[in-house]
Design a protein around this motif. Structure first.
Motif, short mmCIF file in Angstrom:
data_model
loop_
_atom_site.label_atom_id
_atom_site.label_comp_id
_atom_site.label_asym_id
_atom_site.label_seq_id
_atom_site.Cartn_x
_atom_site.Cartn_y
_atom_site.Cartn_z
N ALA A 13 39.41 28.01 41.72
CA ALA A 13 38.26 28.88 41.94
C ALA A 13 38.59 29.99 42.93
O ALA A 13 38.18 31.14 42.77
N GLU A 14 39.36 29.66 43.96
CA GLU A 14 39.75 30.66 44.95
C GLU A 14 40.70 31.69 44.34
O GLU A 14 40.60 32.88 44.62
N ARG A 15 41.62 31.23 43.50
CA ARG A 15 42.51 32.17 42.81
C ARG A 15 41.70 33.11 41.92
O ARG A 15 41.98 34.32 41.84
N GLU A 16 40.70 32.56 41.24
CA GLU A 16 39.89 33.37 40.35
C GLU A 16 39.07 34.40 41.12
O GLU A 16 38.87 35.52 40.66
N ARG A 17 38.60 34.03 42.31
CA ARG A 17 37.84 34.98 43.14
C ARG A 17 38.74 36.15 43.55
O ARG A 17 38.31 37.30 43.54
N LEU A 22 40.77 41.95 42.41
CA LEU A 22 41.79 42.86 41.87
C LEU A 22 41.26 43.61 40.66
O LEU A 22 41.51 44.80 40.49
N ARG A 23 40.52 42.90 39.78
CA ARG A 23 39.97 43.57 38.60
C ARG A 23 38.98 44.66 39.00
O ARG A 23 38.95 45.74 38.40
N GLU A 24 38.18 44.36 40.02
CA GLU A 24 37.23 45.35 40.50
C GLU A 24 37.95 46.54 41.09
O GLU A 24 37.55 47.70 40.91
N ALA A 25 39.05 46.28 41.80
CA ALA A 25 39.81 47.36 42.46
C ALA A 25 40.45 48.28 41.44
O ALA A 25 40.46 49.50 41.62
N VAL A 26 41.00 47.73 40.36
CA VAL A 26 41.62 48.59 39.35
C VAL A 26 40.56 49.38 38.59
O VAL A 26 40.79 50.52 38.19
N ALA A 27 39.37 48.81 38.41
CA ALA A 27 38.29 49.53 37.74
C ALA A 27 37.80 50.70 38.57
O ALA A 27 37.37 51.73 38.03
N GLU A 28 37.87 50.57 39.91
CA GLU A 28 37.43 51.63 40.81
C GLU A 28 38.53 52.63 41.11
O GLU A 28 38.32 53.61 41.84
N GLY A 29 39.74 52.38 40.59
CA GLY A 29 40.84 53.29 40.83
C GLY A 29 41.59 53.06 42.12
O GLY A 29 42.39 53.89 42.54
N ARG A 30 41.34 51.92 42.77
CA ARG A 30 42.05 51.61 44.02
C ARG A 30 43.48 51.13 43.75
O ARG A 30 44.35 51.23 44.61
N ASP A 37 49.04 44.48 37.79
CA ASP A 37 49.77 43.44 37.07
C ASP A 37 50.63 42.60 38.02
O ASP A 37 50.70 41.37 37.90
N GLU A 38 51.28 43.28 38.97
CA GLU A 38 52.13 42.58 39.93
C GLU A 38 51.31 41.61 40.79
O GLU A 38 51.69 40.46 40.99
N ARG A 39 50.19 42.12 41.28
CA ARG A 39 49.36 41.28 42.17
C ARG A 39 48.70 40.14 41.40
O ARG A 39 48.62 39.02 41.91
N LEU A 40 48.24 40.43 40.19
CA LEU A 40 47.57 39.38 39.42
C LEU A 40 48.55 38.26 39.08
O LEU A 40 48.21 37.07 39.13
N ASP A 41 49.79 38.62 38.77
CA ASP A 41 50.80 37.61 38.49
C ASP A 41 51.06 36.75 39.73
O ASP A 41 51.19 35.54 39.64
#
Length: 273
Positions: A13-17, A22-30, A37-41
């Motif tokens: 659950a903590e990994r998913e949070r 990260l998904r929110e950050a890429v959607a906002e252009g951060r 991809d590197e961080r999510l991996d």
């Protein structure tokens, strides 16, 4: 997750949070897609809180605009250097012969790390790294090759290497950033023969992007303020044809017409008699 317990095992659950941040950050252009991809991996490979912390330290919690240490989001406490010290080393050395090696991203530096490059190159990036112990020694040896060491602002670094027909460069002194009091102590030593070792401070790409965005917003704010001041100080414009000269001319014509009318009335009265 709390930065005070970096070695506590992370749950799914903590990994998913963290992945959601990260998904929110890429959607906002951060983040760009490559860094995302590197961080999510790295998120799904992380075993402890300490390994998750660097992945979101420079990002805000979804729904806010304030950068915080999201790995410590449950407590709200900011991450510190203390949270990056301790744990088993993931690497104690790198070797390159007619090739290259790289150690970057979220990895844990061994208490003693040795890098060797012969007719090749190596990259040692400590900006998001963890440290096995507070005191770390990195030894770099090159023969007709090169090793680049990148350290973050605030890290306590001491460079002692020697170059022969080559160079062992220390560019860390060019930074005005003070050393953090709880920073690990890193000694970089070694020998460069007909090659080079370079040590320099750099901020991460995410931090660079954030500073760029901050400068952009500041520039827009100054521009808006200047335009607002210009509008408030502007004189009111007169409509075409409504100049003061035209108004005077119109008044004069009106007066003349009035006088002509008076003369006509008296002359007419005189004729009727």
């Amino acid at each position: 997750m709390t930065s005070g317990l970096p070695e506590m095992r992370a749950s799914d659950a903590e990994r998913e949070r963290v992945a959601e941040v990260l998904r929110e950050a890429v959607a906002e252009g951060r983040l760009d897609m490559e860094e995302f991809d590197e961080r999510l991996d790295a998120v799904y490979k992380a075993r402890t809180h300490g390994e998750l912390e660097p992945l979101v330290r420079d990002l805000p919690v979804p729904g806010t605009a304030v950068p915080v240490a999201v790995a410590a989001a449950s407590s709200g406490a900011p991450a510190s250097w203390a949270g990056r010290i301790g744990g088993p080393a993931t690497s104690r050395g790198g070797f390159a012969f007619w090739g290259g090696f790289g150690r970057k991203g979220t990895w844990t530096v061994g208490r003693r790390f040795t890098g060797f490059a012969m007719m090749g190159g190596g990259e040692i990036d400590l900006r998001e790294a963890r440290f096995e112990e507070r005191d770390t020694v990195i030894r770099c040896f090159t023969i007709m090759g090169g090793i680049a060491v990148t350290v973050p602002p605030g890290l306590d670094v001491n460079v002692k290497g020697v170059g022969f027909m080559g160079g062992f460069g220390d560019l860390t002194t060019q930074s005005t950033e003070p050393v953090a009091p709880d920073s690990p102590r890193v000694t970089i030593t070694g020998f460069a023969l007909m090659g080079g070792v370079g040590v320099e401070r750099k901020i991460t790409r995410a931090e660079r992007q954030r500073l760029k965005e901050a400068r952009k917003q500041e520039k827009l704010a100054r521009k808006a303020e200047a335009e607002s001041g210009s509008r408030s100080g502007a004189k009111p414009r007169l409509k075409p044809g409504s100049t003061s000269g035209s108004a005077s001319s119109s008044d004069s014509s009106s007066d003349s017409s009035s006088e002509s009318g008076s003369g006509s009335d008296s002359w007419s009265g005189s004729g009727s008699d």
